[in-house]
Motif scaffolding. Structure first.
Motif, PDB file in Angstrom:
ATOM      1  N   HIS A  58      -0.897   7.321  -4.902  1.00  0.00           N
ATOM      2  CA  HIS A  58      -1.641   6.822  -3.974  1.00  0.00           C
ATOM      3  C   HIS A  58      -2.106   5.063  -4.329  1.00  0.00           C
ATOM      4  O   HIS A  58      -1.804   4.367  -3.495  1.00  0.00           O
ATOM      5  CB  HIS A  58      -3.225   7.188  -4.298  1.00  0.00           C
ATOM      6  N   HIS A  59      -2.141   4.915  -5.632  1.00  0.00           N
ATOM      7  CA  HIS A  59      -2.266   3.364  -5.738  1.00  0.00           C
ATOM      8  C   HIS A  59      -0.879   2.572  -5.807  1.00  0.00           C
ATOM      9  O   HIS A  59      -1.040   1.266  -5.340  1.00  0.00           O
ATOM     10  CB  HIS A  59      -2.595   3.179  -7.251  1.00  0.00           C
ATOM     11  N   SER A  60       0.046   3.237  -5.809  1.00  0.00           N
ATOM     12  CA  SER A  60       1.380   2.688  -5.800  1.00  0.00           C
ATOM     13  C   SER A  60       1.810   2.359  -4.323  1.00  0.00           C
ATOM     14  O   SER A  60       2.182   1.238  -3.705  1.00  0.00           O
ATOM     15  CB  SER A  60       2.533   3.350  -6.243  1.00  0.00           C
ATOM     16  N   ALA A  61       1.398   3.383  -3.331  1.00  0.00           N
ATOM     17  CA  ALA A  61       1.585   3.098  -1.935  1.00  0.00           C
ATOM     18  C   ALA A  61       0.614   2.030  -1.343  1.00  0.00           C
ATOM     19  O   ALA A  61       0.780   1.149  -0.442  1.00  0.00           O
ATOM     20  CB  ALA A  61       1.158   4.510  -1.201  1.00  0.00           C
ATOM     21  N   LEU A  62      -0.705   1.890  -1.866  1.00  0.00           N
ATOM     22  CA  LEU A  62      -1.557   0.966  -1.554  1.00  0.00           C
ATOM     23  C   LEU A  62      -0.962  -0.685  -2.027  1.00  0.00           C
ATOM     24  O   LEU A  62      -0.957  -1.442  -1.118  1.00  0.00           O
ATOM     25  CB  LEU A  62      -2.999   0.863  -2.166  1.00  0.00           C
ATOM     26  N   GLU A  63      -0.397  -0.672  -3.125  1.00  0.00           N
ATOM     27  CA  GLU A  63       0.498  -1.915  -3.533  1.00  0.00           C
ATOM     28  C   GLU A  63       1.694  -2.077  -2.280  1.00  0.00           C
ATOM     29  O   GLU A  63       1.661  -3.461  -2.214  1.00  0.00           O
ATOM     30  CB  GLU A  63       1.035  -1.937  -4.992  1.00  0.00           C
ATOM     31  N   TRP A  64       2.324  -1.225  -2.343  1.00  0.00           N
ATOM     32  CA  TRP A  64       3.549  -1.395  -1.050  1.00  0.00           C
ATOM     33  C   TRP A  64       2.809  -1.775   0.095  1.00  0.00           C
ATOM     34  O   TRP A  64       3.187  -2.832   0.976  1.00  0.00           O
ATOM     35  CB  TRP A  64       4.230  -0.070  -0.819  1.00  0.00           C
ATOM     36  N   TYR A  65       1.607  -1.061   0.871  1.00  0.00           N
ATOM     37  CA  TYR A  65       1.202  -1.369   2.154  1.00  0.00           C
ATOM     38  C   TYR A  65       0.775  -3.146   2.002  1.00  0.00           C
ATOM     39  O   TYR A  65       0.904  -3.538   2.860  1.00  0.00           O
ATOM     40  CB  TYR A  65       0.029  -0.516   2.326  1.00  0.00           C
ATOM     41  N   ARG A  66       0.046  -3.472   0.873  1.00  0.00           N
ATOM     42  CA  ARG A  66      -0.525  -4.758   0.685  1.00  0.00           C
ATOM     43  C   ARG A  66       0.531  -5.711   0.847  1.00  0.00           C
ATOM     44  O   ARG A  66       0.218  -6.804   1.415  1.00  0.00           O
ATOM     45  CB  ARG A  66      -1.352  -4.786  -0.514  1.00  0.00           C
ATOM     46  N   ARG A  67       1.640  -5.410   0.113  1.00  0.00           N
ATOM     47  CA  ARG A  67       2.657  -6.469  -0.197  1.00  0.00           C
ATOM     48  C   ARG A  67       3.202  -6.833   1.253  1.00  0.00           C
ATOM     49  O   ARG A  67       3.609  -7.894   1.564  1.00  0.00           O
ATOM     50  CB  ARG A  67       3.584  -5.587  -0.866  1.00  0.00           C
ATOM     51  N   PHE A  68       3.344  -5.857   2.201  1.00  0.00           N
ATOM     52  CA  PHE A  68       3.833  -5.937   3.418  1.00  0.00           C
ATOM     53  C   PHE A  68       2.921  -6.320   4.576  1.00  0.00           C
ATOM     54  O   PHE A  68       3.232  -6.174   5.748  1.00  0.00           O
ATOM     55  CB  PHE A  68       5.104  -4.962   3.673  1.00  0.00           C
ATOM     56  N   GLY A  69       1.923  -6.368   4.363  1.00  0.00           N
ATOM     57  CA  GLY A  69       0.628  -6.523   5.285  1.00  0.00           C
ATOM     58  C   GLY A  69       0.328  -5.344   6.175  1.00  0.00           C
ATOM     59  O   GLY A  69       0.198  -5.607   7.369  1.00  0.00           O
ATOM     60  N   PHE A  70       0.654  -4.325   5.733  1.00  0.00           N
ATOM     61  CA  PHE A  70       0.517  -3.151   6.599  1.00  0.00           C
ATOM     62  C   PHE A  70      -0.928  -2.344   6.292  1.00  0.00           C
ATOM     63  O   PHE A  70      -1.328  -2.332   5.033  1.00  0.00           O
ATOM     64  CB  PHE A  70       1.408  -1.950   5.982  1.00  0.00           C
ATOM     65  N   GLU A  71      -1.415  -2.060   7.294  1.00  0.00           N
ATOM     66  CA  GLU A  71      -3.057  -1.703   7.315  1.00  0.00           C
ATOM     67  C   GLU A  71      -3.139  -0.110   7.854  1.00  0.00           C
ATOM     68  O   GLU A  71      -2.797   0.122   8.959  1.00  0.00           O
ATOM     69  CB  GLU A  71      -3.995  -2.585   8.001  1.00  0.00           C
ATOM     70  N   LEU A 106       8.865  -0.423   7.661  1.00  0.00           N
ATOM     71  CA  LEU A 106       9.831  -1.301   7.054  1.00  0.00           C
ATOM     72  C   LEU A 106      11.174  -1.366   7.744  1.00  0.00           C
ATOM     73  O   LEU A 106      11.881  -2.441   7.671  1.00  0.00           O
ATOM     74  CB  LEU A 106      10.149  -0.683   5.624  1.00  0.00           C
ATOM     75  N   LEU A 107      11.557  -0.291   8.427  1.00  0.00           N
ATOM     76  CA  LEU A 107      12.903  -0.080   9.119  1.00  0.00           C
ATOM     77  C   LEU A 107      12.628  -1.148  10.301  1.00  0.00           C
ATOM     78  O   LEU A 107      13.663  -1.908  10.396  1.00  0.00           O
ATOM     79  CB  LEU A 107      13.162   1.333   9.679  1.00  0.00           C
ATOM     80  N   GLU A 108      11.505  -1.196  11.056  1.00  0.00           N
ATOM     81  CA  GLU A 108      11.599  -2.038  12.231  1.00  0.00           C
ATOM     82  C   GLU A 108      11.376  -3.524  11.864  1.00  0.00           C
ATOM     83  O   GLU A 108      11.854  -4.510  12.736  1.00  0.00           O
ATOM     84  CB  GLU A 108      10.225  -1.615  12.899  1.00  0.00           C
TER      85      GLU A 108
END
Length: 150
Positions: free
Chosen positions: A65-78, A99-101
């Motif tokens: 969960h925490h790792s996914a949040l870091e990924w989301y924040r890194r790429f501006g995904f909400e 990420l693909l798009e």
């Protein structure tokens, strides 16, 4: 990493199907609850943190969960919902589609897939075995197909 035709759209569609039950079909709604939300123990829990990995203790809102949040924040995904753990299979698929798009480079895609997509092979196999309705069996098969192709 091999790209398939329009994988982002299909990944996002599969992710949305995992995030909420279908409207208007009581049988499919009950199946959704049984598979993914049952308080008595979901047949196929959709959160990466509860699947045994690397000898860690499975627990909701765990390391994945925490790792996914870091990924989301890194790429501006909400994510659309703040109430859902970030490592929900549906959110992970939607983010991979993002990420693909965004035409992320293969290194980023490979790193994310290794961290948050690889476990979905086990999830889709379990889903296919547990599903009692054609909708969720088909979802599992489609997920397995796209995972094999990426």
């Amino acid at each position: 990493m091999t790209h398939v035709e329009e994988p982002a759209g299909l990944l996002a569609e599969l992710g949305r199907a995992l995030l909420r039950p279908p409207d208007g079909n009581p049988d499919e709604e009950r199946e959704y609850v049984r598979l993914f939300l049952s308080p008595q123990g979901a047949a196929c829990p959709p959160w990466q943190s509860v699947w045994p990995q690397d000898g860690g203790d499975p627990r909701l809102m765990g390391e994945a969960h925490h790792s996914a949040l870091e990924w989301y924040r890194r790429f501006g995904f909400e994510p659309a919902t703040e109430q859902e753990p970030a490592d929900h299979a549906g959110l992970l698929l939607i983010f991979y589609a993002h990420l693909l798009e965004a035409a992320s480079d293969d290194e980023v895609l490979t790193a994310y897939a290794g961290s948050h997509i690889a476990w979905l092979h086990h999830f889709s196999t379990k889903l296919e075995a547990e599903a009692r309705t054609p909708r969720y069996r088909q979802l599992a098969v489609r997920l397995k197909e796209i995972l094999t192709a990426i």
